[in-house]
Scaffold this motif. Sequence first.
Motif, PDB file in Angstrom:
ATOM      1  N   ASN A  70       0.790  -1.489  -0.053  1.00  0.00           N
ATOM      2  CA  ASN A  70      -0.144  -0.074  -0.026  1.00  0.00           C
ATOM      3  C   ASN A  70       0.816   1.418   0.047  1.00  0.00           C
ATOM      4  OD1 ASN A  70      -2.407  -1.412  -0.039  1.00  0.00           O
ATOM      5  ND2 ASN A  70      -2.650  -1.852   2.082  1.00  0.00           N
ATOM      6  N   LYS A  71       2.294   0.826   0.808  1.00  0.00           N
ATOM      7  CA  LYS A  71       3.034   2.194   0.389  1.00  0.00           C
ATOM      8  C   LYS A  71       3.471   2.546  -0.364  1.00  0.00           C
ATOM      9  CE  LYS A  71       7.438   3.779   2.449  1.00  0.00           C
ATOM     10  NZ  LYS A  71       8.464   3.325   3.212  1.00  0.00           N
ATOM     11  N   LEU A  81       0.899   3.776  -2.553  1.00  0.00           N
ATOM     12  CA  LEU A  81       0.981   5.309  -2.439  1.00  0.00           C
ATOM     13  C   LEU A  81       1.107   6.754  -2.607  1.00  0.00           C
ATOM     14  CD1 LEU A  81      -1.434   7.278  -0.688  1.00  0.00           C
ATOM     15  CD2 LEU A  81       0.340   6.815   1.478  1.00  0.00           C
ATOM     16  N   LYS A 117       1.026   6.476  -6.395  1.00  0.00           N
ATOM     17  CA  LYS A 117       0.013   7.624  -7.115  1.00  0.00           C
ATOM     18  C   LYS A 117       0.069   8.701  -6.857  1.00  0.00           C
ATOM     19  CE  LYS A 117      -5.124   7.813  -6.165  1.00  0.00           C
ATOM     20  NZ  LYS A 117      -6.410   7.363  -5.743  1.00  0.00           N
ATOM     21  N   TYR A 118       0.386   8.732  -6.360  1.00  0.00           N
ATOM     22  CA  TYR A 118       0.382  10.884  -5.235  1.00  0.00           C
ATOM     23  C   TYR A 118       2.541  11.298  -5.661  1.00  0.00           C
ATOM     24  CZ  TYR A 118      -2.933  10.084  -3.519  1.00  0.00           C
ATOM     25  OH  TYR A 118      -5.046   9.799  -3.523  1.00  0.00           O
ATOM     26  N   LEU A 141       5.421  11.946   2.987  1.00  0.00           N
ATOM     27  CA  LEU A 141       4.410  10.060   3.743  1.00  0.00           C
ATOM     28  C   LEU A 141       4.465   9.951   5.207  1.00  0.00           C
ATOM     29  CD1 LEU A 141       2.354   7.855   3.284  1.00  0.00           C
ATOM     30  CD2 LEU A 141       5.056   6.858   2.790  1.00  0.00           C
TER      31      LEU A 141
END
Length: 305
Positions: free
Chosen positions: A51-52, A55, A58-59, A67
């Motif tokens: 997930n990290k 993320l 995506k960003y 983060l």
Amino acid sequence: MGIKEMFSLARVPSILLLGVVYVTYVLIGGVVFWKLEGDLGQKDISLLLLNKKNLLMKYTCLNQEGLEAVAQVVQDASKAGISLKGNHTSDGFWKFTSSAVFAATVVTTIGYGNISPRSTAGQIFCVFFALFGIPLNLVVLNRVGKYMLVIERNISDFLEGKTRRRKCTRFFVHLVSYLSGAVLFFIMPMTVFQLHEGWTHSQAIYYCFITLSTIGFGDFVADSNPDKVYPEWYSVLMASWIFFGLAWLALLINHSIDILERLNTHFKQWWGGQKQGEGPGNAEGDNPDTQIEEDDKIEKPPITQ
């Protein structure tokens, strides 16, 4: 020579035997938790890393440093009991009702860990508050538990006078008492927590036992979700449930301790080759375990109203 005779000659102290049983029990529990939770923990770590990575992909404007800054804000908001969802604001953890429940978790040694004093004055006050509050709580719970036991015995004596059956009556009264306590302090709170916290049956029962046994992991804590609006009576109900539930569960645990002590005495007599009719003038008269058991036989003074 059999096992019984070997134990009889060795005169194994019961404290040593209990120590071995205790360490074995803890190690078995560690192995079971390791097998049940170890693989799941590795899967959780792999999922978090994935997930990290997604993320950050995506960003693209968010790097590792950004983060970490976002994670710190989320962590601080969680500790303060503030919701980051939407534009609404909340009062945080340190409202009067939440503070009163926190004080109750301090003196009962539950200590969830989701809320704690951060100021120097608050931390110092917490030390002295717990120093005097914990013994006071133990005294009060002990007295409340004794009154519960007195009520149970009075009911049992009344029914014994009607039925003339001592053992059956006492067993029935104990059974009804345990079932009533389970309904009052586990089943009913489970329903309330399901409605107001959104937990499953297993999560609610798990939270009830972890709280009333004063283990207090803090993974589930009622009346602490900043995204929910709780009614005013909810905190009062929580505090009352914790207090009387602790007294009832302490009484239940005392019954369990009594059963374990009886089993310990029975096994020690079997291993030591003792008979129930033997007097105190035997070879184990100077045994500290025997002395402890003799001290336990001293009757406690009756409870005065």
